[in-house]
Design a protein around this motif. Structure first.
Motif: not given
Length: 301
Positions: A33, A104, A108, A111, A141, A150
């Motif tokens: 993402l 969001i 994920w 990110v 996240m 991330v």
């Protein structure tokens, strides 16, 4: 000799067949993402509308942008990624944290965070709000996927912020803003909810200028044989500038040398980049990734 019943033999054969099918099945695609703003979606360039079919725009605005370039590079390298983006022009990371949690907040694998170009719109150069929001988003996240990677993008020096008297970096070398942004972004590598890596886009732009590919001052004209990384507003990027950004994200996330794309890379041609320029941009990205310790051959730590 140990005998096995017919039903047991059938069960063993079925089990072995299932194991073979599992072993033969391809690994599931990894998800990534992109959260950011106009520097992510490629404003003021054809990158903004580049191949939106290759990504999922969570805001439904039909954006391709840098995420679509990443998706293209990944496919060309034989890597399986599903790519999504959530972007809003002129916004910092605190905006996405406050307003886009429901959009969001999914599990994920990776990110990519991109904040405001001057770190803080009201207080240029002050990293406090930027770093706090990056850490908070990283924590969010990881509540969805504890193993989520991330990464925080560190962007380029804005020519309008350097050469115009109203700019915060006025009178300083064109490389200074990017260096300051990189130093600020590195602060997010430590402390609670630290990000995993900083994507060194600004230093890659500096390298492109130092190596003579990119003109360092668009206000006095673009020297023959060089390209401008800034678009017409001397703020956003050209297709070349965003292409370099996407290469840096690709290398940081996949740990693949961007030069593996030589001879197979289609996005540069789609965007009208000169083949020699695209080749040099991939080499510059590889060199900066090595300098940052992302790829072998550079410094570590």
């Amino acid at each position: 000799m140990v005998s096995i019943s017919f039903s047991r033999r059938v069960a063993l054969i079925a089990s072995a067949s299932a194991m073979m099918l599992v072993a033969a099945a391809p690994a599931p695609a990894r998800s990534i993402l992109f959260v950011g703003n106009s520097f992510t979606f490629g404003a003021a360039s054809p990158v903004q509308r580049y191949r939106p079919d290759r990504v999922e725009d969570l805001n439904g605005e039909g954006v391709g942008g840098v995420p679509a370039l990443f998706a293209t590079f990944a496919a060309e390298a034989g890597l399986d990624w599903t790519v999504s983006l959530e972007t809003s022009s002129g916004k910092d990371l605190a905006y996405h944290l406050a307003n886009k949690r429901a959009v969001i907040g999914r599990p994920w694998d990776v990110v990519i965070l991109q904040g405001y170009s001057t770190l803080d719109a009201e207080h240029p150069g002050d990293p406090t709000r930027h770093i706090a929001a990056a850490r908070a988003l990283a924590a969010l996240m990881r509540t969805r996927n504890p193993r989520a990677e991330v990464d925080l993008v560190s962007t380029w020096s804005r020519a309008d912020q350097t050469y115009k008297p109203t700019g915060h970096w006025f009178g300083k070398p064109i490389t200074r803003m990017a260096d300051d942004l990189m130093a600020a972004s590195r602060q997010a590598l430590a402390g609670p909810s630290a990000v995993n890596a900083v994507v060194a886009v600004g230093p890659a732009w500096n390298r492109a200028m130092a190596e003579g590919l990119a003109d360092p001052n668009p206000y006095d004209g673009i020297a023959f044989g060089k390209v401008s990384l800034w678009s017409w507003d001397q703020y956003h990027a050209t297709a070349e500038g965003y292409y370099l950004e996407a290469l840096m994200v690709f290398g940081t996330v996949t740990r693949a040398d961007p030069r593996i794309l030589d001879g197979r890379e289609q996005a540069a041609d789609d965007l009208g980049l000169h083949p020699d320029v695209a080749h040099q941009l991939r080499a510059i990205a590889a060199a900066e990734l090595m300098a940052q310790g992302v790829l072998p051959g550079g410094r570590t730590g």
